[in-house]
Design a protein around this motif. Structure first.
Motif, short mmCIF file in Angstrom:
data_model
loop_
_atom_site.label_atom_id
_atom_site.label_comp_id
_atom_site.label_asym_id
_atom_site.label_seq_id
_atom_site.Cartn_x
_atom_site.Cartn_y
_atom_site.Cartn_z
N CYS A 259 -52.08 -14.44 10.11
CA CYS A 259 -53.52 -13.61 10.96
C CYS A 259 -53.14 -12.44 9.84
CB CYS A 259 -52.73 -13.12 12.12
SG CYS A 259 -53.23 -13.88 13.41
N TRP B 39 -60.27 -15.60 15.05
CA TRP B 39 -60.89 -15.32 16.22
C TRP B 39 -60.13 -15.70 17.77
CZ3 TRP B 39 -65.94 -14.53 15.48
CH2 TRP B 39 -66.38 -15.45 14.16
N GLY C 24 -43.55 -13.41 16.43
CA GLY C 24 -43.01 -12.48 16.53
C GLY C 24 -43.35 -11.08 16.88
N ARG D 6 -60.15 -21.39 3.52
CA ARG D 6 -61.39 -20.85 3.49
C ARG D 6 -61.31 -20.25 1.96
NH1 ARG D 6 -60.26 -17.50 8.24
NH2 ARG D 6 -61.29 -18.98 8.91
N ALA E 261 -47.80 -13.20 14.67
CA ALA E 261 -48.35 -13.03 16.34
C ALA E 261 -47.17 -13.22 16.94
CB ALA E 261 -49.32 -13.92 16.20
N TRP F 126 -53.13 -22.03 1.95
CA TRP F 126 -52.28 -21.52 2.86
C TRP F 126 -51.49 -22.52 2.58
CZ3 TRP F 126 -51.15 -17.81 5.72
CH2 TRP F 126 -52.31 -16.75 6.04
N GLY G 281 -52.18 -24.26 18.29
CA GLY G 281 -53.08 -23.62 16.33
C GLY G 281 -53.85 -22.55 17.24
N SER H 206 -43.00 -21.44 10.91
CA SER H 206 -43.62 -22.89 11.10
C SER H 206 -42.86 -24.18 11.78
CB SER H 206 -44.80 -23.09 10.27
OG SER H 206 -44.74 -23.04 8.66
N MET I 223 -52.32 -25.27 11.01
CA MET I 223 -52.02 -25.02 12.31
C MET I 223 -50.80 -26.49 12.90
SD MET I 223 -55.74 -25.33 12.36
CE MET I 223 -56.20 -23.57 12.68
N GLY J 124 -56.69 -15.07 7.41
CA GLY J 124 -56.06 -16.72 8.64
C GLY J 124 -57.30 -16.84 9.78
N ALA J 125 -56.89 -16.63 10.54
CA ALA J 125 -57.06 -16.52 11.81
C ALA J 125 -58.39 -15.51 12.54
CB ALA J 125 -55.85 -16.38 13.09
N GLY K 105 -49.13 -24.18 5.33
CA GLY K 105 -50.25 -25.23 6.27
C GLY K 105 -51.02 -24.23 6.88
N GLU L 250 -39.29 -10.10 8.93
CA GLU L 250 -40.15 -10.99 7.35
C GLU L 250 -40.40 -11.57 6.44
OE1 GLU L 250 -42.55 -12.68 8.48
OE2 GLU L 250 -43.11 -12.56 6.29
N PRO M 99 -36.24 -12.48 3.94
CA PRO M 99 -36.39 -13.74 3.97
C PRO M 99 -34.72 -13.96 4.83
CG PRO M 99 -35.87 -13.42 1.99
CD PRO M 99 -36.23 -12.20 1.91
N ASN N 29 -62.06 -21.39 14.88
CA ASN N 29 -61.18 -21.42 13.54
C ASN N 29 -62.05 -19.76 12.98
OD1 ASN N 29 -58.34 -22.52 13.88
ND2 ASN N 29 -60.21 -24.17 12.60
C1 LIG Z 1 -57.59 -20.56 7.69
C2 LIG Z 1 -57.04 -20.27 8.85
C3 LIG Z 1 -57.85 -19.75 10.37
C4 LIG Z 1 -57.87 -19.65 11.44
N1 LIG Z 1 -58.44 -19.75 12.41
C5 LIG Z 1 -57.69 -19.27 13.90
C6 LIG Z 1 -59.02 -18.62 14.87
O1 LIG Z 1 -59.97 -17.78 14.46
N2 LIG Z 1 -58.49 -17.90 15.93
C7 LIG Z 1 -57.25 -18.80 16.03
O2 LIG Z 1 -56.20 -18.51 17.81
N3 LIG Z 1 -56.34 -19.12 15.30
C8 LIG Z 1 -56.50 -19.50 13.98
N4 LIG Z 1 -55.38 -20.00 13.00
C9 LIG Z 1 -53.98 -20.76 13.87
C10 LIG Z 1 -53.51 -19.17 14.49
O3 LIG Z 1 -52.96 -18.27 12.79
C11 LIG Z 1 -51.98 -19.80 14.05
O4 LIG Z 1 -51.86 -20.05 15.16
C12 LIG Z 1 -50.96 -18.47 14.20
O5 LIG Z 1 -51.16 -17.03 13.15
C13 LIG Z 1 -49.90 -18.74 14.63
O6 LIG Z 1 -48.77 -17.22 14.47
P1 LIG Z 1 -47.01 -17.29 14.66
O7 LIG Z 1 -46.18 -16.65 14.50
O8 LIG Z 1 -47.00 -19.04 15.02
O9 LIG Z 1 -46.68 -17.96 13.15
P2 LIG Z 1 -46.98 -17.41 11.38
O10 LIG Z 1 -48.37 -16.41 11.16
O11 LIG Z 1 -46.76 -17.94 10.58
O12 LIG Z 1 -45.53 -16.34 11.39
C14 LIG Z 1 -44.14 -17.21 10.98
C15 LIG Z 1 -43.80 -15.53 10.32
O13 LIG Z 1 -43.08 -15.76 9.55
C16 LIG Z 1 -42.24 -15.89 8.02
N5 LIG Z 1 -41.23 -16.39 7.91
C17 LIG Z 1 -41.20 -17.62 7.22
N6 LIG Z 1 -40.13 -17.92 6.91
C18 LIG Z 1 -39.63 -16.97 7.26
C19 LIG Z 1 -37.85 -16.62 6.59
N7 LIG Z 1 -37.39 -17.42 6.05
N8 LIG Z 1 -37.78 -14.88 7.04
C20 LIG Z 1 -38.20 -14.22 7.86
N9 LIG Z 1 -39.55 -14.36 8.00
C21 LIG Z 1 -40.19 -16.06 7.80
C22 LIG Z 1 -43.54 -16.46 7.26
O14 LIG Z 1 -43.70 -15.53 6.51
C23 LIG Z 1 -44.77 -15.71 9.37
O15 LIG Z 1 -45.38 -14.36 8.86
C24 LIG Z 1 -56.12 -20.26 11.90
C25 LIG Z 1 -54.83 -20.74 10.94
C26 LIG Z 1 -55.22 -21.15 9.51
C27 LIG Z 1 -54.35 -20.73 8.50
#
Ligand SMILES: Cc1cc2nc3c(=O)[nH]c(=O)nc-3n(C[C@H](O)[C@H](O)[C@H](O)COP(=O)(O)OP(=O)(O)OC[C@H]3O[C@@H](n4cnc5c(N)ncnc54)[C@H](O)[C@@H]3O)c2cc1C
Length: 473
Positions: free
Chosen positions: A72, A89, A45, A289, A43, A377, A421, A256, A387, A86-87, A385, A63, A226, A473
């Motif tokens: 997500c 809501w 990015g 889940r 999200a 996760w 989170g 993360s 969040m 993953g997320a 992990g 990615e 990567p 979540n």
């Molecule tokens: C089971 C679960 C349920 C959840 N439920 C909810 C919910 O209902 N509502 C809510 O708001 N939030 C929820 N969350 C939290 C939410 O999913 C996260 O806060 C949010 O999606 C994080 O987004 P992000 O972009 O910060 O990180 P990420 O989604 O982790 O994005 C980071 C990206 O970087 C990529 N990456 C890693 N290393 C490299 C590399 N070396 N080179 C290139 N790319 C790389 C990864 O593959 C990933 O795609 C939940 C999380 C989980 C795990």
């Protein structure tokens, strides 16, 4: 008795996976240069890239995995209906920058169920018992709120009232593991109270991961690419990948906190210890889940029923039944128990789900399980992990992560002080980092600066329930 959102709010005093969908995946060779490189297509990015495109600057998102979405991720392959691994809501629809985009995406966005039921053994809690539980939540939240104003940050668990009686374990699960992925003993009172209320829950029928993928349609993306090394200075940056190097004037790193702290990406020079330590102190909780396909509604629950249990141990879960509506039921496990369980692998997770549901509903339903699947996760190498959660004393680390590092900017849910989170926290952090990067490269004209970017939301009132009413979540 069903607990409604209002109950929870008033009870709280303190407070094929994702379809490609034309994701713009890079068909051509990796570009050799861009104005800004974004690392990670979650999200944060995607939000960052959209902001950079809106300023008419050249961006490429790289990615590591083969999918857009990160945490997500909608699974459309395992069952005959999509489910969010993953997320699932979105929260705070009035202030959430993703809501407008979601509503105009052509996907079906709808308010999620708000009721909760509590199982006491094999029956549902009586009204009086539910009220006792809500009262326990009130007192727990109040104690955490008071503690958060003390001179020294402490763990939420250390300040819980001692007289929560039979509801202590359930309150701990609801406020800790289920809301944040960590047990209350590992959660900073200040971080918890800083969290904005996650009110109203909005779901996307096609899946939240599908929505993020849809929002990435115009974004230049290189999947399965990567970043292995980032050479940076105050003026420019070079990102190395197996497909080649990209030179840029700035980079936004959205991986993360666990991935950053693990050193999976090498930085030259090293990124400052201050930021590395901050990422480590905001390490990820565990949330997974276990999904069972149960045709014929053998549990006798209604559509989108959410059930927790009165429990005196961490070995507990949250059931989301007949999701969607469909015959899918997810059993969510989290915190230290969820971490241990997921480390044992999918068969052990499914076995727990069956055992837990049998404890609550008898065994007759078990023959109906048609198919199962479980997320893991913590074992996902590019996420590691669920969040980010601040340990006691670590809440200021979130701000540390927002400090520029030469021409690099960190983004992602862990960097958001009040919406950590969450997906919307990640989204906002991506927009914020894009603004900073654009400013750094002198790309913000008055016109492009006027492009709509959500103002960072700050906590204006004590945070309320960290969990359902609006499910976390
Ligand atoms: C089971 C679960 C349920 C959840 N439920 C909810 C919910 O209902 N509502 C809510 O708001 N939030 C929820 N969350 C939290 C939410 O999913 C996260 O806060 C949010 O999606 C994080 O987004 P992000 O972009 O910060 O990180 P990420 O989604 O982790 O994005 C980071 C990206 O970087 C990529 N990456 C890693 N290393 C490299 C590399 N070396 N080179 C290139 N790319 C790389 C990864 O593959 C990933 O795609 C939940 C999380 C989980 C795990």
């Amino acid at each position: 008795m069903t607990i409604t959102r209002r109950d929870f709010l008033s009870a709280s005093t303190a407070l094929a996976l994702t379809p490609a969908l034309g994701t713009g995946a890079w068909g051509a060779p990796l570009p050799r240069e861009a104005d800004i490189v974004v690392i990670g297509a979650g999200a944060a990015g995607i939000a960052a890239a959209r902001r950079i495109l809106a300023a008419n600057r050249k961006v490429i998102v790289i990615e590591a995995t083969g999918e857009v979405g990160g945490r997500c991720l909608t699974d459309t392959a395992t069952f005959d209906v999509p489910f969010d691994r993953g997320a699932r809501w979105m929260h705070n629809p009035d202030a959430n920058p993703m809501m407008r985009l979601a509503r105009s995406s052509g996907l079906d966005v709808y308010p999620a169920p708000l009721g909760r039921k509590i199982r006491v053994g094999r029956r549902f809690a009586r009204t009086g018992e539910t009220e006792e539980f809500l009262s326990a939540l009130v007192r727990a939240n109040h104690a955490i709120d008071v503690a958060s104003r003390g001179k020294v940050d402490v763990s939420c668990a250390s300040v819980l009232p001692k007289d929560l009686g039979d509801w202590a374990g359930t309150a701990e699960f609801v406020l800790g593991a289920n809301a944040t992925g960590k047990d209350l003993k590992d959660l900073s009172a200040v971080d918890k109270v800083h969290a904005l209320e996650r009110n109203a829950a909005i779901a996307c029928r096609q899946g939240l991961g599908t929505l993020i993928a849809k929002l990435s349609e115009q974004v230049p993306l290189a999947l399965s690419t990567p970043a292995s090394r980032v050479a940076w200075s105050g003026r420019d940056v070079t990102v190395e990948t197996p497909a080649g190097k990209i030179a840029a004037r700035a980079a936004i790193v959205t991986v993360s906190s666990n991935v950053l702290a693990a050193g999976n990406i090498k930085f030259t020079p090293e990124i400052p210890k201050r930021q590395l330590d901050a990422a480590a102190r905001l390490n990820l909780g565990s949330y997974d889940r276990i999904v069972l396909q149960l045709p014929g509604n053998p549990l006798g629950l209604v559509r989108d029923d959410i059930v927790i249990e009165q429990s005196n141990s961490t070995r507990t879960a949250l059931l989301f039944a007949n999701m969607g509506p469909s015959s899918l039921c997810s059993i969510d496990v989290a915190g230290s128990f969820g971490r241990d369980l997921s480390s044992q692998g999918e068969p052990a997770m499914v076995a727990f789900a069956v055992e837990w549901l049998t404890k609550l509903f008898g065994s007759e339903w078990a023959a109906a399980v048609e198919k199962s699947s479980a997320t893991r996760w913590n074992a996902a190498p590019f996420v590691q992990g669920a969040m980010s959660v601040a340990a006691p004393g670590a809440q200021p680390s979130r701000k540390v992560l927002t400090e520029p590092i030469g021409c690099m900017f960190l983004a992602g849910e862990a960097t958001h002080e009040t919406l950590w989170g969450t997906v919307d926290g990640a989204w906002e952090s991506g927009e914020r980092a894009a603004e900073a990067a654009l400013q750094k490269i002198g790309a913000l004209t008055d016109e492009s600066a006027a492009a709509p970017v959500a103002k960072p939301r700050r906590r204006v009132a004590p945070a309320r329930s960290a969990m359902p009413g609006a499910p976390a979540n």
